[in-house]
Design an enzyme around this catalytic site. Structure first.
Site, PDB file in Angstrom:
ATOM      1  N   ASP A  55       0.691  -0.912   0.194  1.00  0.00           N
ATOM      2  CA  ASP A  55       0.438   0.094   0.273  1.00  0.00           C
ATOM      3  C   ASP A  55       0.719   1.261  -0.128  1.00  0.00           C
ATOM      4  O   ASP A  55       0.545   2.727  -0.549  1.00  0.00           O
ATOM      5  CB  ASP A  55      -1.187   0.346   1.176  1.00  0.00           C
ATOM      6  CG  ASP A  55       0.092   0.111   2.763  1.00  0.00           C
ATOM      7  OD1 ASP A  55       1.150   0.133   2.702  1.00  0.00           O
ATOM      8  OD2 ASP A  55      -1.198   0.223   3.065  1.00  0.00           O
ATOM      9  N   SER A  56       2.431   1.291   0.240  1.00  0.00           N
ATOM     10  CA  SER A  56       2.840   2.380   0.132  1.00  0.00           C
ATOM     11  C   SER A  56       3.008   3.085  -1.591  1.00  0.00           C
ATOM     12  O   SER A  56       3.487   4.351  -1.851  1.00  0.00           O
ATOM     13  CB  SER A  56       4.712   1.640  -0.122  1.00  0.00           C
ATOM     14  OG  SER A  56       4.928   0.371  -0.743  1.00  0.00           O
ATOM     15  N   ASP A  94      -1.002  -6.051  -1.029  1.00  0.00           N
ATOM     16  CA  ASP A  94      -1.332  -5.364   0.707  1.00  0.00           C
ATOM     17  C   ASP A  94      -3.061  -5.460   0.839  1.00  0.00           C
ATOM     18  O   ASP A  94      -3.830  -4.700  -0.024  1.00  0.00           O
ATOM     19  CB  ASP A  94      -0.469  -4.692   0.879  1.00  0.00           C
ATOM     20  CG  ASP A  94       0.184  -4.225   1.908  1.00  0.00           C
ATOM     21  OD1 ASP A  94       0.237  -4.931   2.798  1.00  0.00           O
ATOM     22  OD2 ASP A  94       1.284  -2.905   2.107  1.00  0.00           O
ATOM     23  N   LYS A 124      -1.273  -9.192   2.467  1.00  0.00           N
ATOM     24  CA  LYS A 124      -0.346  -9.501   3.902  1.00  0.00           C
ATOM     25  C   LYS A 124      -1.366  -8.125   4.742  1.00  0.00           C
ATOM     26  O   LYS A 124      -1.862  -7.332   4.223  1.00  0.00           O
ATOM     27  CB  LYS A 124       0.996  -7.810   3.682  1.00  0.00           C
ATOM     28  CG  LYS A 124       1.065  -7.625   5.006  1.00  0.00           C
ATOM     29  CD  LYS A 124       2.853  -7.453   4.172  1.00  0.00           C
ATOM     30  CE  LYS A 124       3.295  -5.376   3.363  1.00  0.00           C
ATOM     31  NZ  LYS A 124       2.274  -4.803   4.293  1.00  0.00           N
ATOM     32  N   GLU A 126      -1.590  -5.381   8.311  1.00  0.00           N
ATOM     33  CA  GLU A 126      -0.837  -5.082   9.242  1.00  0.00           C
ATOM     34  C   GLU A 126      -1.523  -4.911  10.937  1.00  0.00           C
ATOM     35  O   GLU A 126      -2.052  -4.674  11.613  1.00  0.00           O
ATOM     36  CB  GLU A 126      -0.186  -3.334   9.357  1.00  0.00           C
ATOM     37  CG  GLU A 126       0.189  -3.260   7.561  1.00  0.00           C
ATOM     38  CD  GLU A 126       0.785  -1.505   8.119  1.00  0.00           C
ATOM     39  OE1 GLU A 126       0.206  -0.592   8.399  1.00  0.00           O
ATOM     40  OE2 GLU A 126       1.269  -0.915   7.021  1.00  0.00           O
ATOM     41  N   GLU A 193       8.879  -4.060  11.007  1.00  0.00           N
ATOM     42  CA  GLU A 193       9.710  -3.284  10.381  1.00  0.00           C
ATOM     43  C   GLU A 193       9.884  -2.143  11.465  1.00  0.00           C
ATOM     44  O   GLU A 193       9.468  -1.974  12.066  1.00  0.00           O
ATOM     45  CB  GLU A 193       8.735  -2.251   9.516  1.00  0.00           C
ATOM     46  CG  GLU A 193       8.940  -1.144   8.732  1.00  0.00           C
ATOM     47  CD  GLU A 193       8.103  -0.833   7.366  1.00  0.00           C
ATOM     48  OE1 GLU A 193       7.022  -0.948   7.354  1.00  0.00           O
ATOM     49  OE2 GLU A 193       8.418   0.403   7.403  1.00  0.00           O
TER      50      GLU A 193
HETATM   51  O1  KIV Z   1       2.941  -1.172   1.749  1.00  0.00           O
HETATM   52  C1  KIV Z   1       5.116  -1.800   1.370  1.00  0.00           C
HETATM   53  O2  KIV Z   1       5.193  -1.350   0.585  1.00  0.00           O
HETATM   54  C2  KIV Z   1       4.964  -2.594   2.647  1.00  0.00           C
HETATM   55  C3  KIV Z   1       6.429  -2.776   3.387  1.00  0.00           C
HETATM   56  C4  KIV Z   1       7.397  -1.617   3.224  1.00  0.00           C
HETATM   57  C5  KIV Z   1       6.558  -3.549   3.643  1.00  0.00           C
HETATM   58  O3  KIV Z   1       4.214  -2.952   3.943  1.00  0.00           O
END
Ligand code: KIV
Length: 306
Positions: A55-56, A94, A124, A126, A193
């Protein structure tokens, strides 16, 4: 392919079992983010083990100032593009903020949507706490889950900002408990992280699942970096754990400036960029155009360009 970029293609698609074997063999797992088709193709060519549609993407490609606003629609669209460019690495999507926290039912629906619509192999999410229940529910519904502890950007405000976590024994215990709970819930891997290396090591030693570090030192089973950070596409102040391996932004700027300069000077397009036409065809065209200009009702007979 250079020796530094050993591929995994000859072993076939990367599976969760393969990741566990890599951890057992002490073979570092390489994970990177990707948000589009060409980046996925490059990750495939280089032979990374896991690609994360993180989600980055919110910051890196969509221009939001945090990961909070990005939604399922946007994430699945990006993940579909990545899927088209990828065959070998395990693809993880994500789950964005707001798509899994409220209930197990919502979490299962979002995870299944991500997998069904985009073709991701896993999702994924969080955090610990209720995220552990969500992770277990998703896993029980048949979708593999990667956990994420320590600095969890979706809840960064509650954590005091985008900064290192687990720097006191109290806080480190909480990170460890989150990781251990996610491990017990059946997560196939856990991202750690922005945690001191010594703390990450203690956590790592207590987990069965392979760990992927970002700002957690070299004690984890693998590493992840955001593609736009390592490639030098992102600008501005970087986190301490980022290492820049290329200057893609600089290269793009150089190329675009050269193009703009040549358009303005008339140097582009050159003779090598233009199509030719037989002189006889040109003569006929001239005649037809002059008949058109003279008011005849001659109808056009266009042919598609090659
Ligand atoms: O969203 C993302 O890029 C991440 C990574 C930094 C693990 O969660």
């Amino acid at each position: 392919m250079s020796s530094a970029s050993r591929g995994n293609q000859e072993k076939g698609p990367v599976t969760i079992t393969r990741l566990a074997e890599m951890k057992a063999a002490g073979e570092p797992i390489v994970m990177v983010t990707a948000y589009d088709f060409p980046s996925a193709q490059i990750a495939e060519e280089v032979g990374v083990d896991i690609v994360l549609v993180g989600d980055s993407a919110a910051n890196c490609v969509l221009g939001y100032d945090s990961t909070i606003p990005v939604g399922m629609e946007e994430m699945t669209m990006l993940a579909k593009a990545v899927r088209r460019g990828l065959k070998t690495p395990l693809l993880v999507g994500d789950l964005p903020f707001g798509s899994y926290e409220a209930s197990n039912e919502l979490a299962i629906a979002s995870a299944q949507r991500m997998v069904k619509e985009s073709g991701c192999d896993a999702v994924k999410l969080e955090g610990g706490g209720t995220s552990v229940d969500r992770a277990k529910a998703i896993i029980d519904a048949g979708v593999p889950v990667m956990g994420h502890v320590g600095l969890t950007p979706q809840t960064a405000t509650a954590l005091g900002g985008l900064k290192a976590q687990g720097r006191t024994a109290d806080k480190a215990v909480r990170v460890a408990e989150d990781a251990i709970s996610l491990d017990r819930a059946g997560c196939f891997s856990i991202v750690i992280e922005a945690v001191p290396q010594a703390v990450a090591e203690m956590i790592n030693d207590r987990l069965t699942a392979p760990t992927i570090g970002i700002g957690a030192g070299n004690v984890t089973s693998g590493q992840v970096l955001v593609l736009h950070d390592l490639a030098g596409i992102n600008t501005g102040k970087m986190a301490k754990f980022v290492k820049q391996y290329a200057d893609v932004r600089g290269e793009l700027k150089r190329g675009l400036s050269a193009y703009a300069g040549e358009v303005r000077s008339g140097a582009f397009p050159g003779p090598e960029h233009v199509y030719s036409v037989e002189p006889s065809e040109l003569d006929e065209l001239r005649q037809r155009l002059s008949r058109e200009n003279s008011g005849s009702d001659y109808s056009w007979d266009w042919e598609p360009l090659p």
